[in-house]
Design a protein around this motif. Sequence first.
Motif, PDB file in Angstrom:
ATOM      1  N   THR A 537     -34.884  19.753  28.563  1.00 37.73           N
ATOM      2  CA  THR A 537     -33.716  19.217  28.663  1.00 37.73           C
ATOM      3  C   THR A 537     -32.636  20.265  28.761  1.00 37.73           C
ATOM      4  OG1 THR A 537     -33.279  19.303  26.216  1.00 37.73           O
ATOM      5  CG2 THR A 537     -34.315  17.461  27.107  1.00 37.73           C
ATOM      6  N   ARG A 538     -31.370  19.958  29.455  1.00 39.31           N
ATOM      7  CA  ARG A 538     -30.542  20.865  29.574  1.00 39.31           C
ATOM      8  C   ARG A 538     -29.322  20.073  29.469  1.00 39.31           C
ATOM      9  NH1 ARG A 538     -32.974  19.799  34.200  1.00 39.31           N
ATOM     10  NH2 ARG A 538     -31.590  19.586  36.087  1.00 39.31           N
ATOM     11  N   ASP A 539     -28.017  20.766  29.078  1.00 39.57           N
ATOM     12  CA  ASP A 539     -26.701  20.250  29.118  1.00 39.57           C
ATOM     13  C   ASP A 539     -26.406  19.253  28.056  1.00 39.57           C
ATOM     14  OD1 ASP A 539     -25.828  21.884  31.224  1.00 39.57           O
ATOM     15  OD2 ASP A 539     -26.377  20.429  32.867  1.00 39.57           O
ATOM     16  N   LEU A 540     -27.196  19.410  26.982  1.00 40.12           N
ATOM     17  CA  LEU A 540     -27.326  18.508  25.887  1.00 40.12           C
ATOM     18  C   LEU A 540     -25.856  18.460  25.424  1.00 40.12           C
ATOM     19  CD1 LEU A 540     -30.414  18.799  24.075  1.00 40.12           C
ATOM     20  CD2 LEU A 540     -30.049  17.109  25.597  1.00 40.12           C
ATOM     21  N   ILE A 541     -25.395  17.231  24.891  1.00 44.03           N
ATOM     22  CA  ILE A 541     -24.045  17.025  24.473  1.00 44.03           C
ATOM     23  C   ILE A 541     -23.975  17.137  22.883  1.00 44.03           C
ATOM     24  CG2 ILE A 541     -21.921  15.391  24.097  1.00 44.03           C
ATOM     25  CD1 ILE A 541     -22.813  14.308  26.760  1.00 44.03           C
ATOM     26  N   VAL A 542     -23.238  18.095  22.354  1.00 42.48           N
ATOM     27  CA  VAL A 542     -23.354  18.480  20.928  1.00 42.48           C
ATOM     28  C   VAL A 542     -22.130  18.716  20.558  1.00 42.48           C
ATOM     29  CG1 VAL A 542     -25.775  19.711  21.013  1.00 42.48           C
ATOM     30  CG2 VAL A 542     -23.709  21.004  21.431  1.00 42.48           C
ATOM     31  N   LEU A 543     -21.735  18.747  18.958  1.00 42.80           N
ATOM     32  CA  LEU A 543     -20.465  19.088  18.464  1.00 42.80           C
ATOM     33  C   LEU A 543     -20.451  20.555  18.124  1.00 42.80           C
ATOM     34  CD1 LEU A 543     -20.169  15.994  16.094  1.00 42.80           C
ATOM     35  CD2 LEU A 543     -18.508  16.615  18.136  1.00 42.80           C
ATOM     36  N   VAL A 544     -19.541  21.154  18.578  1.00 43.46           N
ATOM     37  CA  VAL A 544     -19.347  22.454  18.189  1.00 43.46           C
ATOM     38  C   VAL A 544     -17.683  22.481  17.830  1.00 43.46           C
ATOM     39  CG1 VAL A 544     -21.091  23.369  19.975  1.00 43.46           C
ATOM     40  CG2 VAL A 544     -18.291  22.901  20.633  1.00 43.46           C
ATOM     41  N   PRO A 545     -17.498  23.827  16.989  1.00 42.86           N
ATOM     42  CA  PRO A 545     -16.260  23.845  16.449  1.00 42.86           C
ATOM     43  C   PRO A 545     -15.048  24.206  17.643  1.00 42.86           C
ATOM     44  CG  PRO A 545     -17.792  25.348  15.173  1.00 42.86           C
ATOM     45  CD  PRO A 545     -18.437  24.897  16.536  1.00 42.86           C
ATOM     46  N   LEU A 553     -14.467  19.295  15.168  1.00 47.72           N
ATOM     47  CA  LEU A 553     -15.557  19.693  16.057  1.00 47.72           C
ATOM     48  C   LEU A 553     -15.296  19.111  17.294  1.00 47.72           C
ATOM     49  CD1 LEU A 553     -18.620  19.041  13.595  1.00 47.72           C
ATOM     50  CD2 LEU A 553     -17.277  21.471  14.464  1.00 47.72           C
ATOM     51  N   LYS A 554     -15.639  19.521  18.410  1.00 53.00           N
ATOM     52  CA  LYS A 554     -15.366  18.960  19.757  1.00 53.00           C
ATOM     53  C   LYS A 554     -16.686  18.804  20.345  1.00 53.00           C
ATOM     54  CE  LYS A 554     -12.436  19.143  23.675  1.00 53.00           C
ATOM     55  NZ  LYS A 554     -11.317  19.793  24.499  1.00 53.00           N
TER      56      LYS A 554
END
Length: 700
Positions: A537-545, A553-554
């Motif tokens: 998998t790639r470009d997974l959507i996650v929450l980051v500061p 988080l965004k």
Amino acid sequence: MFNKTTTFVLFTIYILNLTIAFSDEVSIPAKKSEEAIREEIRWLQAESIITIATRHETSIDKAPSVATVITARQIKQMGFRTLADILKIVPGYDVSMDENGTRNIAVRGGTFRNSERVRVLIDGHPVNDPYWGGAMNNFYDMIVENIKRIEVVRGPGSALFGKNAFFGVINIVTKDTEDIDGFQWTGSGGSFDTQNYNMLFAKEYDDIKISGFFDWIDTEGFSRKVEQDNFSPPSLSMSPGRSQNEREKTDLNLKLSYKNLEIKAKYMKRRREGYIGISGSLTDESDLKDTYWFAELIYKNLSLTDKLNMTPKVYYDRYDFDYFHESRPQGFQAATPVPGFFIPYPNGISGLTALTLNTLGFEDQFDYDLFDGNRLTFGFQYEWLHQHNARSAAFNVDVTNNFFPISPVRDFSRNAPFIRDKATRQIWSLYAQDEWNITDNIDLTVGVRYDHFTRFEGTTNPRVGLVWRFMDDAYMKLLFATAFRAPNFREMFLQNNPLILGNSNLDPEKINTYEFQVGYNFTKHISGSMNFFFNRTRDLIVLVPEPGTGAALKYQNSSGTRIMGSEVEVRAGFGGDNYAYANYTYQDAEDTRDRDRVLLIPQHKANFGVNIGVTKYVNANLHSFVSGRRPREISSTRKDMPSYALVNCALIGKNFMDNFEVRGSVQNLFDKDYDDPSGSVPSNHPQQGRSFMVELRFEF
């Protein structure tokens, strides 16, 4: 390690070994009534046929996918109560609960909440909603009495079904005139003050067929003690305290057909509490309301020529939610940078969010027989997705002024809405698939689909499947496919939230999957299969500061994962209601950036069970589910979540009265204490202990 549970698991394995060892000596009664023979053939066909692998009815051993089919007979005999219960027994599938009580799916080493990465259909109609992206938020508690079979494809399905068919596709087929002629009434009750009433009906009048069901359930739900949430004193959360899990749901379904013209419709309305509460703070006044309905008009197999058929359909979906969240309880005190100084919120902090989402779609599928043994399927699809009527209000807090205490209620729908209002997405799709029976023993399937979105570039997803029946009673599958998941509306448009922000510049997630499967019928009674899979998998959507926002988080596209594993299934059937089954899943997932294991996903998972038709009057089923240890991040001070095993049993009484059955079931027979994982709540999400249900069914 599992004491009584381990004893049962070992006993089940022993029974499976005995059935394999002595399968040739087991005899099936030579004389059966014609009705019994027809019933057995019907169940065998239901277990071996799948439609979502190719968009046509195909036997599982020929389907260009790794698939599982669960029938109404298995659902009834195993004592399942909801859709989430059923999915637990599917190899590669893991089910866990979030703070609001929703059951989420994790598939083949994916993150422990990724229901939006599975495409869910009801009678072929997609029911993933645009806001969450998944379907489990609305259908995890779907009552199973009305289900004819559940088809599950483990692996990408975007080449046929587009968005969300990332890790798999699920099709829930409801009962119709083939399954019942007249009415069936079912009433059940049990633990947690649960009561459930179901009316299923079906009738055929010449070329007119009508079927449907009405279902109503009300339950207090299980309540467990939560020792600690995110907000310990002096913030004054309600922990330690008990979780809230009450829910009420009405579900109606209708299918009406005249020759090849069919209308499908569904209406669902639900009210529930938040299990722990939003943001991981234990509260007791959240009230979550959902309404969902769809209507579809389809004309099946409209013949254009001798070799060309067309199946057009048009559909409309509407999803409304109206959530009252108590995010902080009465007496909450917010800490400040000044030591020992707190801002009091005597009435707590609550909020109201509401939204309407619409989907209007059209699809036209063509099937063309190029020559004997070769079928070409192609089509196009258009969807218009729109969210509007966004409403947000805050109780006792000023959203626009650092969340300071204010008078009881203020509407922020205009100046600080929780999500962008009147957001629209359009999707144009083209797909094609060629199924070629090269020889009597070799089938080749090649397909590709292109999806174009208004808010980001299009994506093309191919797949190739080779099925080779290389010897009698044995087959082999070589499979490759890619898939994507489009970001949902929540991930793109969430705003004015102190904790989570959306991102309208997100790209779709992507996956490449390689699979190899081999299946073999060891005897006329024993069959099994083993498959190996590798996902990238790639470009997974996650929450980051998000810099400059403090604690916010965004959503961002991040790195991906490498997931490899295997799944093994064995089934021993001796006619009628006597069979045993087992499956085992191994999955090893790591992040491609830091090579750490994906969190909270068990590396090992297994199911064991046996069903016995004790007499013509009694059926008994024992089933055990085993989950391995679930790891935390290396830097975490929290312990890894331990392995556990659950045992369920069900008993059915039948044939002692005309058209009447009684069923009793017990879940978590040995009252095992276990938790579902939480990414935030320190004490995780404690799950239900032993529970009972008694069901009466009458047909007329």
